[in-house]
Design a protein around this motif. Sequence first.
Motif, PDB file in Angstrom:
ATOM      1  N   TYR A  35       0.836  -1.185   0.000  1.00  0.00           N
ATOM      2  CA  TYR A  35       0.000   0.000   0.000  1.00  0.00           C
ATOM      3  C   TYR A  35       0.878   1.244   0.000  1.00  0.00           C
ATOM      4  O   TYR A  35       1.974   1.259   0.561  1.00  0.00           O
ATOM      5  CB  TYR A  35      -0.886   0.059   1.244  1.00  0.00           C
ATOM      6  CG  TYR A  35      -1.927  -1.020   1.328  1.00  0.00           C
ATOM      7  CD1 TYR A  35      -1.671  -2.214   1.977  1.00  0.00           C
ATOM      8  CD2 TYR A  35      -3.188  -0.828   0.766  1.00  0.00           C
ATOM      9  CE1 TYR A  35      -2.631  -3.207   2.067  1.00  0.00           C
ATOM     10  CE2 TYR A  35      -4.162  -1.821   0.854  1.00  0.00           C
ATOM     11  CZ  TYR A  35      -3.877  -2.999   1.501  1.00  0.00           C
ATOM     12  OH  TYR A  35      -4.835  -3.979   1.588  1.00  0.00           O
ATOM     13  N   GLN A  37       0.663   5.280   1.213  1.00  0.00           N
ATOM     14  CA  GLN A  37      -0.090   6.198   2.060  1.00  0.00           C
ATOM     15  C   GLN A  37       0.410   7.612   1.837  1.00  0.00           C
ATOM     16  O   GLN A  37       1.594   7.911   2.033  1.00  0.00           O
ATOM     17  CB  GLN A  37       0.034   5.819   3.541  1.00  0.00           C
ATOM     18  CG  GLN A  37      -0.852   6.662   4.436  1.00  0.00           C
ATOM     19  CD  GLN A  37      -0.790   6.250   5.898  1.00  0.00           C
ATOM     20  OE1 GLN A  37       0.118   5.543   6.322  1.00  0.00           O
ATOM     21  NE2 GLN A  37      -1.763   6.679   6.675  1.00  0.00           N
ATOM     22  N   GLY A  40      -3.967  12.575   3.802  1.00  0.00           N
ATOM     23  CA  GLY A  40      -5.335  12.814   3.358  1.00  0.00           C
ATOM     24  C   GLY A  40      -5.872  11.821   2.353  1.00  0.00           C
ATOM     25  O   GLY A  40      -6.986  11.990   1.860  1.00  0.00           O
ATOM     26  N   GLN A  41      -5.081  10.803   2.013  1.00  0.00           N
ATOM     27  CA  GLN A  41      -5.504   9.845   0.984  1.00  0.00           C
ATOM     28  C   GLN A  41      -5.790   8.462   1.522  1.00  0.00           C
ATOM     29  O   GLN A  41      -6.210   7.591   0.780  1.00  0.00           O
ATOM     30  CB  GLN A  41      -4.414   9.733  -0.099  1.00  0.00           C
ATOM     31  CG  GLN A  41      -4.253  10.973  -0.932  1.00  0.00           C
ATOM     32  CD  GLN A  41      -5.460  11.237  -1.801  1.00  0.00           C
ATOM     33  OE1 GLN A  41      -6.084  10.324  -2.325  1.00  0.00           O
ATOM     34  NE2 GLN A  41      -5.837  12.501  -1.917  1.00  0.00           N
ATOM     35  N   GLY A  42      -5.548   8.206   2.757  1.00  0.00           N
ATOM     36  CA  GLY A  42      -5.718   6.851   3.246  1.00  0.00           C
ATOM     37  C   GLY A  42      -4.671   5.928   2.641  1.00  0.00           C
ATOM     38  O   GLY A  42      -3.602   6.360   2.220  1.00  0.00           O
ATOM     39  N   LEU A  43      -4.991   4.651   2.580  1.00  0.00           N
ATOM     40  CA  LEU A  43      -4.090   3.648   2.013  1.00  0.00           C
ATOM     41  C   LEU A  43      -4.618   3.225   0.652  1.00  0.00           C
ATOM     42  O   LEU A  43      -5.791   2.858   0.527  1.00  0.00           O
ATOM     43  CB  LEU A  43      -3.996   2.425   2.929  1.00  0.00           C
ATOM     44  CG  LEU A  43      -3.027   2.488   4.106  1.00  0.00           C
ATOM     45  CD1 LEU A  43      -3.514   3.467   5.167  1.00  0.00           C
ATOM     46  CD2 LEU A  43      -2.829   1.111   4.702  1.00  0.00           C
ATOM     47  N   LEU A  45      -3.953   0.627  -2.689  1.00  0.00           N
ATOM     48  CA  LEU A  45      -3.317  -0.627  -3.028  1.00  0.00           C
ATOM     49  C   LEU A  45      -2.473  -0.507  -4.282  1.00  0.00           C
ATOM     50  O   LEU A  45      -2.957  -0.048  -5.330  1.00  0.00           O
ATOM     51  CB  LEU A  45      -4.393  -1.699  -3.219  1.00  0.00           C
ATOM     52  CG  LEU A  45      -3.906  -3.108  -3.530  1.00  0.00           C
ATOM     53  CD1 LEU A  45      -3.165  -3.698  -2.330  1.00  0.00           C
ATOM     54  CD2 LEU A  45      -5.091  -3.997  -3.903  1.00  0.00           C
ATOM     55  N   PHE A  88       4.653   7.187   2.158  1.00  0.00           N
ATOM     56  CA  PHE A  88       4.896   6.142   3.151  1.00  0.00           C
ATOM     57  C   PHE A  88       4.342   4.842   2.578  1.00  0.00           C
ATOM     58  O   PHE A  88       3.196   4.803   2.118  1.00  0.00           O
ATOM     59  CB  PHE A  88       4.189   6.520   4.449  1.00  0.00           C
ATOM     60  CG  PHE A  88       4.506   5.625   5.612  1.00  0.00           C
ATOM     61  CD1 PHE A  88       3.523   4.853   6.190  1.00  0.00           C
ATOM     62  CD2 PHE A  88       5.784   5.585   6.133  1.00  0.00           C
ATOM     63  CE1 PHE A  88       3.801   4.035   7.271  1.00  0.00           C
ATOM     64  CE2 PHE A  88       6.080   4.773   7.225  1.00  0.00           C
ATOM     65  CZ  PHE A  88       5.082   3.993   7.786  1.00  0.00           C
ATOM     66  N   LEU A  90       3.487   0.776   2.974  1.00  0.00           N
ATOM     67  CA  LEU A  90       3.171  -0.257   3.953  1.00  0.00           C
ATOM     68  C   LEU A  90       3.000  -1.604   3.261  1.00  0.00           C
ATOM     69  O   LEU A  90       2.321  -1.712   2.241  1.00  0.00           O
ATOM     70  CB  LEU A  90       1.882   0.091   4.696  1.00  0.00           C
ATOM     71  CG  LEU A  90       2.010   1.135   5.792  1.00  0.00           C
ATOM     72  CD1 LEU A  90       0.657   1.726   6.129  1.00  0.00           C
ATOM     73  CD2 LEU A  90       2.655   0.542   7.031  1.00  0.00           C
TER      74      LEU A  90
END
Lengths: 114, 112
Positions: A35, A37, A40-43, A45, A88, A90
Amino acid sequence: DGGITQSPKYLFRKEGQNVTLSCEQNLNHDAMYWYRQDPGQGLRLIYYSQIVNDFQKGDIAEGYSVSREKKESFPLTVTSAQKNPTAFYLCASTPEGAGQNIQYFGAGTRLSVL
Amino acid sequence: AQTVTQSQPEMSVQEAETVTLSCTYDTSESDYYLFWYKQPPSRQMILVIRQEAYKQQNATENRFSVNFQKAAKSFSLKISDSQLGDAAMYFCAYQVWTPLVFGKGTRLSVIA
């Protein structure tokens, strides 16, 4: 201890350079995910893999590539085609069976452009 | 495509008080899973609570509980007796056969 290890914690990329983010798990999980990040965009895929030697594109796969040669490992390469790689990242994995839908996450890698 | 909406970008709560974070989702499926994840300043994603859509009973984990309204496609998280350690980003997520779909998150501040 079982878990998901992402390395490095911080990574810097120069213009035109490919960089690879590592994700290793010793949980014996079959499925692995990447993911991105942004604030303001969330995660979102990027790629996921449900079995060795197979993977599928997510919502924002352009400029990224992955491989899944071993069950334990799912590295992500950020290519020079990704024009805005600062984010970032994940990595996550999912077990088979009753807990199949619960994703476990690594601690993340922060990628910045020099 | 499934979407998850968290309408509150930021929330705050006094220590020891109760706060509710909102989440709505869009789906045509009847069986699916819903999740709340917490991301503290360390940025480690931590599962808070999980709800299976075919179960009528709302999930509860200690101070955390959900209000699952399937017909309204609503999945709110209630945090009781808020603690300073609850300060974090909270993400609502949806899943059926595909990987998780996340909302954009709600940043929760806890005031001492």
